[in-house]
Design a protein around this motif. Structure first.
Motif, mmCIF file in Angstrom:
data_model
loop_
_atom_site.group_PDB
_atom_site.id
_atom_site.type_symbol
_atom_site.label_atom_id
_atom_site.label_comp_id
_atom_site.label_asym_id
_atom_site.label_seq_id
_atom_site.Cartn_x
_atom_site.Cartn_y
_atom_site.Cartn_z
ATOM 1 N N TYR A 66 0.838 -1.201 0.000
ATOM 2 C CA TYR A 66 0.000 0.000 0.000
ATOM 3 C C TYR A 66 0.879 1.259 0.000
ATOM 4 C CZ TYR A 66 -3.336 -3.489 1.798
ATOM 5 O OH TYR A 66 -4.100 -4.609 1.987
ATOM 6 N N LEU A 67 1.916 1.243 0.828
ATOM 7 C CA LEU A 67 2.820 2.395 0.883
ATOM 8 C C LEU A 67 3.519 2.610 -0.458
ATOM 9 C CD1 LEU A 67 4.398 1.769 4.400
ATOM 10 C CD2 LEU A 67 2.871 3.645 3.784
ATOM 11 N N ASN A 68 3.948 1.517 -1.069
ATOM 12 C CA ASN A 68 4.589 1.630 -2.379
ATOM 13 C C ASN A 68 3.626 2.189 -3.424
ATOM 14 O OD1 ASN A 68 7.229 0.759 -1.821
ATOM 15 N ND2 ASN A 68 6.619 -1.392 -1.885
ATOM 16 N N GLU A 69 2.363 1.809 -3.314
ATOM 17 C CA GLU A 69 1.376 2.320 -4.264
ATOM 18 C C GLU A 69 1.135 3.811 -4.051
ATOM 19 O OE1 GLU A 69 -1.256 2.420 -7.459
ATOM 20 O OE2 GLU A 69 0.327 1.018 -6.876
ATOM 21 N N PHE A 70 1.064 4.246 -2.792
ATOM 22 C CA PHE A 70 0.918 5.682 -2.519
ATOM 23 C C PHE A 70 2.108 6.454 -3.094
ATOM 24 C CE2 PHE A 70 -1.628 4.522 1.539
ATOM 25 C CZ PHE A 70 -2.802 4.439 0.799
ATOM 26 N N GLN A 71 3.303 5.885 -2.927
ATOM 27 C CA GLN A 71 4.488 6.545 -3.471
ATOM 28 C C GLN A 71 4.453 6.558 -5.000
ATOM 29 O OE1 GLN A 71 7.268 8.160 -1.769
ATOM 30 N NE2 GLN A 71 7.238 8.889 -3.887
ATOM 31 N N ARG A 72 4.021 5.452 -5.593
ATOM 32 C CA ARG A 72 3.934 5.395 -7.056
ATOM 33 C C ARG A 72 2.957 6.443 -7.573
ATOM 34 N NH1 ARG A 72 1.031 4.403 -11.007
ATOM 35 N NH2 ARG A 72 -0.779 3.961 -9.686
ATOM 36 N N ILE A 73 1.822 6.586 -6.879
ATOM 37 C CA ILE A 73 0.822 7.580 -7.283
ATOM 38 C C ILE A 73 1.417 8.981 -7.217
ATOM 39 C CG2 ILE A 73 -1.331 8.694 -6.561
ATOM 40 C CD1 ILE A 73 -2.318 5.885 -5.716
ATOM 41 N N ALA A 74 2.114 9.280 -6.123
ATOM 42 C CA ALA A 74 2.718 10.606 -5.984
ATOM 43 C C ALA A 74 3.762 10.853 -7.070
ATOM 44 C CB ALA A 74 3.350 10.753 -4.599
ATOM 45 N N THR A 75 4.621 9.866 -7.294
ATOM 46 C CA THR A 75 5.685 10.016 -8.293
ATOM 47 C C THR A 75 5.112 10.278 -9.682
ATOM 48 O OG1 THR A 75 7.129 8.544 -7.011
ATOM 49 C CG2 THR A 75 7.686 8.884 -9.328
ATOM 50 N N ALA A 76 3.995 9.643 -9.979
ATOM 51 C CA ALA A 76 3.365 9.815 -11.295
ATOM 52 C C ALA A 76 2.601 11.126 -11.413
ATOM 53 C CB ALA A 76 2.422 8.643 -11.569
ATOM 54 N N ASN A 77 2.462 11.848 -10.289
ATOM 55 C CA ASN A 77 1.647 13.066 -10.287
ATOM 56 C C ASN A 77 2.384 14.223 -9.618
ATOM 57 O OD1 ASN A 77 -1.212 12.231 -11.344
ATOM 58 N ND2 ASN A 77 -0.599 10.577 -9.956
#
Length: 384
Positions: A66-77
């Motif tokens: 979940y944390l990695n997904e939150f980071q991925r979302i931020a990095t992509a935006n």
């Protein structure tokens, strides 16, 4: 990886505390359904072995995912998950879709609207100390800025000089404002950061009818010298700027001499934009007494300047892990259903002043629907 590692530790502690609380409340519920009884949870009881079944069901690798997904979302935006950005909207969609796919909870998404604005031009701040004028530096790079705009400040066009008054202490009480160097009314008030929130200072400033509010950093450590990016309440009606500690001290020191004439000129040109929607997500267990509800909340937004993995990705991930794990157990025949309902929530716009949670509470106060009233809530656990 260090940030995510810290977030894992925080998330694990949050899950442990949640488990202990759920189990203890469940035992309490079996004993009494008296709403008037006060529930006390001792911090000494917080350890993950309180319910070995629920504890064992928590998968740390899932929390990490979940944390990695939150980071991925931020990095992509553009590195952020702040409200009114694609990163925040993607975070909400991820949480909602994951809950839909992995639980049988009743999922509700509610929206509220917030003000939006842009600066039409850079603000201007000029001081005059016994006729010696100083034009201060505005920059979006806070490391070099001498002052910065405050979100939800109103516009101001004080091209003529206005007297400055210094509010003693930190401007958190009526007593502070009543002991100002000069009466605050129709003057620009200078207030130091500290103790109470920035919104509280602004409310008192409005009460004493200031022309404008200048807040300055306290200089208590190297990271508390530059101006900050802060916000006031949505209904704020006064102009405001945030100054560096250095600029604030120059003005305060000058004001110590009663014979010194200190005035300021300031211009803030704010252009209002259409209001924008912010979402809250809540997920309810399908069983349990809806008039006896435990709310477990975290916030889904980050600050503008970061991905928010610790604040509050750790809480959001722990909340999601607990929700999914409990759903798995409730689907088995061996894990007893709780007598109360559990409501897992992810609030929006916490970083702008707890606005999502505040919206939810106001709705609950005004609701007459059984299960949606504030009186139906047994306890609230907030993990930020």
């Amino acid at each position: 990886m260090l940030i995510i590692g810290i977030a894992i530790v925080l998330g694990t502690l949050i899950v442990a505390l949640s488990i202990v609380t759920l189990v203890k409340v469940n035992k309490k519920f079996h004993t009494t359904l008296d709403n008037s009884e006060k529930l006390t949870i001792s911090s000494k009881a917080v350890h993950p072995s309180s319910d070995s079944v629920l504890d064992a069901s928590i998968r740390i690798d899932e929390v990490m995912s979940y944390l990695n997904e939150f980071q991925r979302i931020a990095t992509a935006n553009n590195g952020t998950r702040a409200v009114n950005t694609p990163g925040f909207n993607a975070t909400l969609n991820y949480i909602e879709n994951y809950l839909t796919a992995n639980t049988n909870y009743k999922i509700t998404k509610t929206f509220f609207f917030l003000r939006d604005f842009v600066l039409a031009s850079n603000p201007i701040l000029i001081s005059s100390i016994n006729g010696a004028k100083k034009n201060y530096t505005y920059s979006t790079n806070l490391a070099i800025a001498e002052f910065y705009h405050v979100k939800y400040s109103t516009s101001a066009n004080f091209s003529s000089s206005i007297q400055l008054t210094v509010i003693p202490n930190v401007g958190c009480s009526d007593d502070d404002w009543q002991k100002a160097t000069l009466p605050p009314q129709d003057r620009v008030a200078l207030v130091k950061r500290g103790i109470c929130g920035f919104q509280d200072k602004a409310i008192l400033a409005a009460k004493y009818n200031v022309a404008a509010l200048l807040i300055y950093n306290d200089g208590e450590s190297p990271d508390r010298v530059s101006p900050l990016e802060v916000n006031l309440a949505q209904d704020n009606a006064i102009p405001a700027l945030f100054l560096s500690f250095t600029v604030g001290q120059v003005l305060v020191n000058a004001a110590k001499n009663s014979s010194t004439n200190i005035t300021v000129q300031l211009i803030i040109d704010v252009k209002n934009l259409p209001d924008f929607p912010v979402g809250n997500i809540c997920a309810d267990t399908p069983t349990g007494d809806v008039t006896q509800t435990i709310v477990i909340g975290s916030h889904s937004d980050s600050v503008t300047a970061g991905s928010g993995i610790n604040d509050n990705g750790s809480g959001s991930a722990a909340n999601l892990a607990l929700a999914v794990s409990l759903a798995r157990l409730f689907r088995t025949s061996t894990y007893a259903k709780y007598k109360y309902r559990v409501r897992f929530c992810w609030w929006g716009a916490e970083e702008l002043g707890l606005l999502g949670a505040d919206f939810h509470v106001k709705q609950a106060k005004n609701s007459s629907i059984v299960g949606e009233r504030l009186s139906d809530y047994l306890i609230n656990l907030n993990y930020d």
